[in-house]
Design a protein around this motif. Structure first.
Motif, PDB file in Angstrom:
ATOM      1  N   UNK A 163       0.844  -1.203   0.000  1.00 50.10           N
ATOM      2  CA  UNK A 163       0.000   0.000   0.000  1.00 50.10           C
ATOM      3  C   UNK A 163       0.876   1.248   0.000  1.00 50.10           C
ATOM      4  N   UNK A 164       1.899   1.253   0.843  1.00 54.40           N
ATOM      5  CA  UNK A 164       2.802   2.408   0.890  1.00 54.40           C
ATOM      6  C   UNK A 164       3.710   2.455  -0.337  1.00 54.40           C
ATOM      7  N   UNK A 165       4.051   1.293  -0.890  1.00 58.49           N
ATOM      8  CA  UNK A 165       4.821   1.276  -2.134  1.00 58.49           C
ATOM      9  C   UNK A 165       4.017   1.908  -3.269  1.00 58.49           C
ATOM     10  N   UNK A 166       2.710   1.670  -3.293  1.00 59.46           N
ATOM     11  CA  UNK A 166       1.847   2.310  -4.302  1.00 59.46           C
ATOM     12  C   UNK A 166       1.837   3.822  -4.121  1.00 59.46           C
ATOM     13  N   UNK A 167       1.762   4.252  -2.874  1.00 57.05           N
ATOM     14  CA  UNK A 167       1.846   5.692  -2.600  1.00 57.05           C
ATOM     15  C   UNK A 167       3.156   6.265  -3.115  1.00 57.05           C
ATOM     16  N   UNK A 168       4.253   5.541  -2.872  1.00 57.24           N
ATOM     17  CA  UNK A 168       5.573   6.002  -3.315  1.00 57.24           C
ATOM     18  C   UNK A 168       5.645   6.098  -4.840  1.00 57.24           C
ATOM     19  N   UNK A 169       5.086   5.119  -5.535  1.00 58.45           N
ATOM     20  CA  UNK A 169       5.112   5.133  -7.000  1.00 58.45           C
ATOM     21  C   UNK A 169       4.300   6.301  -7.548  1.00 58.45           C
ATOM     22  N   UNK A 170       3.139   6.547  -6.935  1.00 56.87           N
ATOM     23  CA  UNK A 170       2.327   7.698  -7.359  1.00 56.87           C
ATOM     24  C   UNK A 170       3.090   9.001  -7.109  1.00 56.87           C
ATOM     25  N   UNK A 171       3.726   9.112  -5.943  1.00 56.93           N
ATOM     26  CA  UNK A 171       4.501  10.313  -5.619  1.00 56.93           C
ATOM     27  C   UNK A 171       5.628  10.508  -6.628  1.00 56.93           C
ATOM     28  N   UNK A 172       6.324   9.424  -6.989  1.00 56.32           N
ATOM     29  CA  UNK A 172       7.438   9.538  -7.936  1.00 56.32           C
ATOM     30  C   UNK A 172       6.979  10.080  -9.283  1.00 56.32           C
ATOM     31  N   UNK A 173       5.802   9.630  -9.741  1.00 55.90           N
ATOM     32  CA  UNK A 173       5.268  10.141 -11.009  1.00 55.90           C
ATOM     33  C   UNK A 173       4.981  11.636 -10.899  1.00 55.90           C
ATOM     34  N   UNK A 174       4.286  12.018  -9.833  1.00 58.15           N
ATOM     35  CA  UNK A 174       3.904  13.430  -9.658  1.00 58.15           C
ATOM     36  C   UNK A 174       5.118  14.309  -9.385  1.00 58.15           C
ATOM     37  N   UNK A 175       6.041  13.800  -8.581  1.00 59.43           N
ATOM     38  CA  UNK A 175       7.243  14.556  -8.186  1.00 59.43           C
ATOM     39  C   UNK A 175       8.115  14.874  -9.396  1.00 59.43           C
ATOM     40  N   UNK A 176       8.363  13.870 -10.224  1.00 61.78           N
ATOM     41  CA  UNK A 176       9.177  14.114 -11.422  1.00 61.78           C
ATOM     42  C   UNK A 176       8.425  14.988 -12.424  1.00 61.78           C
ATOM     43  N   UNK A 177       7.097  14.872 -12.447  1.00 63.14           N
ATOM     44  CA  UNK A 177       6.298  15.668 -13.383  1.00 63.14           C
ATOM     45  C   UNK A 177       6.273  17.147 -13.018  1.00 63.14           C
TER      46      UNK A 177
ATOM     47  N   UNK B 169       8.851  18.931 -12.523  1.00 60.55           N
ATOM     48  CA  UNK B 169      10.000  19.600 -13.149  1.00 60.55           C
ATOM     49  C   UNK B 169      10.326  19.079 -14.553  1.00 60.55           C
ATOM     50  N   UNK B 170      10.154  17.782 -14.790  1.00 60.91           N
ATOM     51  CA  UNK B 170      10.640  17.174 -16.033  1.00 60.91           C
ATOM     52  C   UNK B 170       9.984  17.731 -17.301  1.00 60.91           C
ATOM     53  N   UNK B 171       8.652  17.835 -17.395  1.00 61.09           N
ATOM     54  CA  UNK B 171       8.078  18.334 -18.661  1.00 61.09           C
ATOM     55  C   UNK B 171       8.569  19.733 -19.038  1.00 61.09           C
ATOM     56  N   UNK B 172       8.635  20.639 -18.077  1.00 58.63           N
ATOM     57  CA  UNK B 172       9.123  21.991 -18.348  1.00 58.63           C
ATOM     58  C   UNK B 172      10.596  21.966 -18.751  1.00 58.63           C
ATOM     59  N   UNK B 173      11.403  21.165 -18.057  1.00 52.41           N
ATOM     60  CA  UNK B 173      12.823  21.070 -18.381  1.00 52.41           C
ATOM     61  C   UNK B 173      13.021  20.519 -19.795  1.00 52.41           C
ATOM     62  N   UNK B 174      12.274  19.468 -20.141  1.00 53.56           N
ATOM     63  CA  UNK B 174      12.401  18.851 -21.467  1.00 53.56           C
ATOM     64  C   UNK B 174      11.989  19.845 -22.562  1.00 53.56           C
ATOM     65  N   UNK B 175      10.889  20.573 -22.335  1.00 51.73           N
ATOM     66  CA  UNK B 175      10.445  21.567 -23.313  1.00 51.73           C
ATOM     67  C   UNK B 175      11.466  22.685 -23.475  1.00 51.73           C
ATOM     68  N   UNK B 176      12.120  23.078 -22.372  1.00 53.11           N
ATOM     69  CA  UNK B 176      13.103  24.171 -22.432  1.00 53.11           C
ATOM     70  C   UNK B 176      14.340  23.803 -23.239  1.00 53.11           C
ATOM     71  N   UNK B 177      14.643  22.504 -23.342  1.00 55.77           N
ATOM     72  CA  UNK B 177      15.820  22.091 -24.115  1.00 55.77           C
ATOM     73  C   UNK B 177      15.682  22.444 -25.594  1.00 55.77           C
ATOM     74  N   UNK B 178      14.445  22.563 -26.078  1.00 57.61           N
ATOM     75  CA  UNK B 178      14.235  22.896 -27.490  1.00 57.61           C
ATOM     76  C   UNK B 178      13.576  24.273 -27.630  1.00 57.61           C
ATOM     77  N   UNK B 179      13.678  25.090 -26.587  1.00 55.28           N
ATOM     78  CA  UNK B 179      13.147  26.454 -26.633  1.00 55.28           C
ATOM     79  C   UNK B 179      14.286  27.460 -26.699  1.00 55.28           C
ATOM     80  N   UNK B 180      14.078  28.529 -27.442  1.00 54.05           N
ATOM     81  CA  UNK B 180      15.108  29.556 -27.535  1.00 54.05           C
ATOM     82  C   UNK B 180      15.266  30.295 -26.219  1.00 54.05           C
ATOM     83  N   UNK B 181      14.136  30.552 -25.548  1.00 57.32           N
ATOM     84  CA  UNK B 181      14.161  31.291 -24.297  1.00 57.32           C
ATOM     85  C   UNK B 181      13.463  30.478 -23.212  1.00 57.32           C
ATOM     86  N   UNK B 182      14.193  30.201 -22.141  1.00 54.29           N
ATOM     87  CA  UNK B 182      13.647  29.386 -21.046  1.00 54.29           C
ATOM     88  C   UNK B 182      12.975  30.299 -20.020  1.00 54.29           C
ATOM     89  N   UNK B 183      11.702  30.588 -20.251  1.00 57.45           N
ATOM     90  CA  UNK B 183      10.977  31.557 -19.438  1.00 57.45           C
ATOM     91  C   UNK B 183       9.866  30.859 -18.666  1.00 57.45           C
TER      92      UNK B 183
END
Length: 308
Positions: free
Chosen positions: A59-73, A75-89
């Motif tokens: 049960x707590x492992x499921x909580x951890x897996x859900x947290x890992x998805x949300x936690x990485x989300x 920062x990761x989508x914005x960071x990935x998009x900024x790699x192909x953006x001229x201005x990281x705003x």
């Protein structure tokens, strides 16, 4: 806050200014993020679909897996998009939202890992009372307190940070809105903000160390087979704890200063650790591996029935 600070947006310097490196990072971190999503979703699917895993530990492992998805989300989508953006705003309120979300799920991970350590302590040190201690209602209460505690910490952390005056400082030497890089732009005393960000990591880490100390002492009187099973179960959790807490303590439990290594350390605990957690729990856990095999066999048999 926006009017008082006279700031409407921030600019990230990111991980690199080199166009070639940014394209490489784009492909690499997109792959990492996909692995994070697939690995942790697989854990969630496996635990939810197998009745044998409907126990406090999973049960707590499921909580951890859900947290890992949300936690990485956070920062990761914005960071990935900024790699192909001229201005990281990022807008002022976007930065506020990102810091709140990042610290909410990051603190939730800290609390969930601490509760998981308590669960292992109860299972190993109090085996006869384990089902009473970790009954279903108790697990729900512990998980709820973890989420509520994270919500309170994130609100205080974000409020303390963004009530500071930033004047016209806009450039953040990082790839997301974290405490220390943002505090470098503030023109005021930041001691209280820093204390809030570091003490939770240290406090929970000390609780975890105490739990494992009690576990190790209790194992001295057990048989070799019992010790092997207990250490195998705790080994996965302690590996995850080490990978997450050591970088967090390095980043947050210090004065408001930054080092060249900070970005690499941040990548480790925001991206690499959530990616490795499913691998650590599946490679070293026979119950999860067997449940995944049963899930796969069930899926294959359903396909064969559909063809027939």
């Amino acid at each position: 806050m926006e009017v008082a600070n006279n700031v409407t947006e921030f600019i990230f310097l990111g991980l690199s200014q080199d166009p070639g490196m940014q394209l490489m990072f784009f492909a690499l971190f997109l792959l990492f993020y996909m692995v994070i999503l697939m690995g942790n979703l697989l854990i969630l699917l496996t635990v939810s679909s197998d009745p044998r895993l409907h126990t406090p530990m999973y049960f707590f492992l499921s909580n951890l897996s859900f947290v890992d998805i949300a936690y990485s989300s956070a920062t990761a989508p914005k960071m990935i998009a900024d790699f192909v953006s001229e201005k990281k705003v990022i807008s002022y309120w976007g930065c506020v939202s990102q810091m709140f979300t990042f610290h909410f799920f990051g603190c939730a991970e800290i609390f969930v890992l601490t509760v998981m350590a308590f669960d292992r302590y109860a299972a190993i040190c109090q085996p006869l009372r384990y089902t009473t201690i970790m009954r279903a209602n108790a697990c729900i209460v512990l998980a709820s307190l973890s989420w509520l505690g994270a919500l309170g910490h994130s609100f205080v952390q974000t409020f303390l940070t963004f009530q500071l005056p930033f004047c016209n400082a806009r450039v953040i030497d990082h790839y997301f809105c974290d405490v220390h890089p943002v505090l470098k732009l503030a023109s005021a005393d930041t001691t209280l903000v820093i204390a809030n960000s570091g003490l939770i990591s240290l406090g929970c880490f000390l609780i975890l160390l105490a739990s494992y100390t009690f576990i190790l002492f209790s194992l001295r009187k057990r048989s070799a087979e019992s010790r092997r099973k207990a250490l195998s179960t705790c080994g996965s959790h302690f590996t995850v704890v080490t990978f997450f807490f050591v970088p967090c303590i390095f980043i947050y439990l210090r004065p408001s200063t930054t080092f060249p290594l900070d970005k690499a350390v941040s990548v480790f605990y925001t991206t690499i650790t959530p990616m490795l957690n499913p691998l650590i729990y599946t490679l070293r856990n026979e119950d999860v591996k067997n449940a995944m095999e049963r899930l796969w066999s069930h899926k294959v048999s359903l396909k064969e029935k559909q063809k027939g």
